[in-house]
Design an enzyme around this catalytic site. Sequence first.
Site, PDB file in Angstrom:
ATOM      1  N   GLU A 145     -83.143  51.165  -9.690  1.00 21.47           N
ATOM      2  CA  GLU A 145     -83.977  49.956  -9.772  1.00 21.47           C
ATOM      3  C   GLU A 145     -85.340  50.394 -10.267  1.00 21.47           C
ATOM      4  OE1 GLU A 145     -84.473  47.856  -6.019  1.00 21.47           O
ATOM      5  OE2 GLU A 145     -86.479  47.226  -6.643  1.00 21.47           O
ATOM      6  N   ARG A 180     -90.743  54.895 -11.719  1.00 25.93           N
ATOM      7  CA  ARG A 180     -89.378  54.468 -12.032  1.00 25.93           C
ATOM      8  C   ARG A 180     -89.187  54.275 -13.535  1.00 25.93           C
ATOM      9  NH1 ARG A 180     -86.671  52.321  -7.244  1.00 25.93           N
ATOM     10  NH2 ARG A 180     -87.349  53.751  -5.601  1.00 25.93           N
TER      11      ARG A 180
HETATM   12  P1  ATP Z   1     -85.235  50.745  -3.777  1.00 27.78           P
HETATM   13  O1  ATP Z   1     -84.130  49.736  -3.700  1.00 27.78           O
HETATM   14  O2  ATP Z   1     -85.062  51.727  -4.884  1.00 27.78           O
HETATM   15  O3  ATP Z   1     -85.523  51.392  -2.455  1.00 27.78           O
HETATM   16  P2  ATP Z   1     -87.075  48.672  -3.303  1.00 27.78           P
HETATM   17  O4  ATP Z   1     -86.176  47.505  -3.560  1.00 27.78           O
HETATM   18  O5  ATP Z   1     -87.295  49.093  -1.904  1.00 27.78           O
HETATM   19  O6  ATP Z   1     -86.567  49.931  -4.177  1.00 27.78           O
HETATM   20  P3  ATP Z   1     -89.322  47.038  -3.945  1.00 27.78           P
HETATM   21  O7  ATP Z   1     -89.748  46.804  -2.581  1.00 27.78           O
HETATM   22  O8  ATP Z   1     -88.561  45.975  -4.649  1.00 27.78           O
HETATM   23  O9  ATP Z   1     -88.483  48.408  -4.016  1.00 27.78           O
HETATM   24  O10 ATP Z   1     -90.602  47.469  -4.786  1.00 27.78           O
HETATM   25  C1  ATP Z   1     -90.835  47.046  -6.128  1.00 27.78           C
HETATM   26  C2  ATP Z   1     -90.794  48.196  -7.101  1.00 27.78           C
HETATM   27  O11 ATP Z   1     -91.584  49.293  -6.631  1.00 27.78           O
HETATM   28  C3  ATP Z   1     -89.429  48.795  -7.291  1.00 27.78           C
HETATM   29  O12 ATP Z   1     -88.642  48.044  -8.195  1.00 27.78           O
HETATM   30  C4  ATP Z   1     -89.771  50.164  -7.838  1.00 27.78           C
HETATM   31  O13 ATP Z   1     -90.114  50.094  -9.207  1.00 27.78           O
HETATM   32  C5  ATP Z   1     -91.016  50.522  -7.065  1.00 27.78           C
HETATM   33  N1  ATP Z   1     -90.703  51.377  -5.901  1.00 27.78           N
HETATM   34  C6  ATP Z   1     -90.300  50.990  -4.684  1.00 27.78           C
HETATM   35  N2  ATP Z   1     -90.101  52.034  -3.864  1.00 27.78           N
HETATM   36  C7  ATP Z   1     -90.412  53.130  -4.594  1.00 27.78           C
HETATM   37  C8  ATP Z   1     -90.417  54.523  -4.305  1.00 27.78           C
HETATM   38  N3  ATP Z   1     -90.101  54.985  -3.104  1.00 27.78           N
HETATM   39  N4  ATP Z   1     -90.772  55.371  -5.288  1.00 27.78           N
HETATM   40  C9  ATP Z   1     -91.117  54.914  -6.516  1.00 27.78           C
HETATM   41  N5  ATP Z   1     -91.129  53.620  -6.842  1.00 27.78           N
HETATM   42  C10 ATP Z   1     -90.791  52.719  -5.899  1.00 27.78           C
HETATM   43 MG    MG Z   2     -84.042  47.672  -3.983  1.00 33.81          MG
HETATM   44 MG    MG Z   3     -86.493  45.878  -4.855  1.00 30.99          MG
END
Ligand code: ATP
Ligand code: MG
Ligand code: MG
Length: 500
Positions: free
Chosen positions: A430, A466
């Site tokens: 993602e 990402r």
């Molecule tokens: P994942 O499913 O990979 O754990 P998430 O759904 O928890 O991601 P979101 O809460 O949707 O992530 O955060 C929005 C965006 O922030 C993500 O699409 C990603 O691009 C970025 N992101 C989130 N967590 C991380 C992380 N631990 N490291 C780097 N980028 C991150």
């Molecule tokens: Mg996610």
């Molecule tokens: Mg997400």
Amino acid sequence: MEFYLKASLKTSADPAAGKEEIEKIMAEAEKTIFAKGAPEGEGAKIKSWSLGDKSIDVELTSGRYVRVHDAVMRLKKALAESIGKTHKIGIRGVEAETFTITVPSEHDLKNKKIPYVKSVEFTDGNLVLELEVSETEMRNQVPDRILTLIEDKLEKDEYGAKAEHWNLLWESEDREFHYTEDPTEDMLKQGWLKRGAGRGQWIHGSVTTRLFRVFEQIVVEEILNPLGYDEMIFPKLVMWDIWKHSGHAKGIYPEIYYVCPPKTRDPEYWEDVMDYYKVTHEVPVEMLKDKIGDPIGGMCYAQCPPSWGFFQGETIATESLPILIFDRSGTSHRYESGGIHGIERVDEFHRIELVWLGTKEQVVETTKLLHERYAHIFNDIMDLKWRKAWVTPWFMAQEGLAGIAADEVTGTTDYEAPLPYRGPTGEWLEFQNVSINGDKYPTGFNVKSQSGEKLWSGCSGVGLERWTAAFLAQHGLDPEKWPPEIKKRFGKMPKQVKFL
Ligand code: ATP
Ligand code: MG
Ligand code: MG
Ligand code: ZN
Ligand code: MG
């Protein structure tokens, strides 16, 4: 689902004198005070009632409507008015002797430690919760919140503990990948970055930093400028109050970095800590625990919630809508579990967050335009293989709720890319999301529109780590092999420090 309450309404004198009036109220209650606000025949019911020396005792049952704790307060009011006037008998308070909620369920609860719940029994396809509540909790809707909590837990079990909803919306054509290395390993070898001292933290050298800025500039030029987003700076230390309004206070505890302030700024108070360090060259962590205050909140987790403090309690002029803003002012922090070896899942990361606020139509239209611009970037500029999926909305996932939003517009679209080094069946990454959050935030933060029309909002988190991870995994580290637009924007390879 059934509520049962055996309650005692404490009277200031023997209620026998008012028996006639009490009888009348009890006889009519199911058609009057217990029926108000409920569909025909679905209000609360009186199972029995009797008079004590100094109490009026009742047994009430109900379903979803005019629940027993609500019904007993209505009863108290009606009785107090009646026997107060005629016999000067007051009602001092309501004691709940037995309060149970029976919820149909296929299985028992794993965790039975729920506030104000004395016991949870699982029998005959039902969970029976015995509550221990006073009048205050009954007035403050604690029983309702307990029921919601149980229903959330059961729904979550049904969806599977961690399983998120996932539904493919679009996927780009298949292609062959010529680079199949793990880019993080490769970058380490080439000295592009180094591990930071912290968990899941990196120090980006000149090359990856340049690449981040290239992507950021693409977002600025292709999205933020043409669509008219204005930059703002959102706080990065987030107080509990913000997370209470945003809903995060329901579920993010395992994943946040907590922040505790010092109990005082007085250097004398800290002298023993300083002395300890000077003598031992160890930071006395145990000693620190006593000298810092309770956590006041945490480091930025989702970027948009603290932006709502700007709009909280305000009425927004029609001419200001839709509001289109973004923030890129600092890092986000998450305590990630497992697999934090590369740059794609880190504890400290960099994002651009876009937030938009307007009427439902404005929000839906803004979101549509955004999806178009992103597709253009990933197809024509970054030349990525990617796909879009309709997933459990981010706010539900972060509140620990399962499932999918109730309507077809509200919810989260994830953008995902395959990482060739993980093989053809490897999990896709993602790399960003786009969400329509409905009226959740305007409601949670009490934001209104001049026209009185309900406000909606949306947000999108562009994860620079990402984007970089997906881009490098598919195109490799050699700028000569990058798509021309990226190569051009990246320019000459920046200077790198040579280590001996
Ligand atoms: P994942 O499913 O990979 O754990 P998430 O759904 O928890 O991601 P979101 O809460 O949707 O992530 O955060 C929005 C965006 O922030 C993500 O699409 C990603 O691009 C970025 N992101 C989130 N967590 C991380 C992380 N631990 N490291 C780097 N980028 C991150
Ligand atoms: Mg996610
Ligand atoms: Mg997400
Ligand atoms: Zn957001
Ligand atoms: Mg996550």
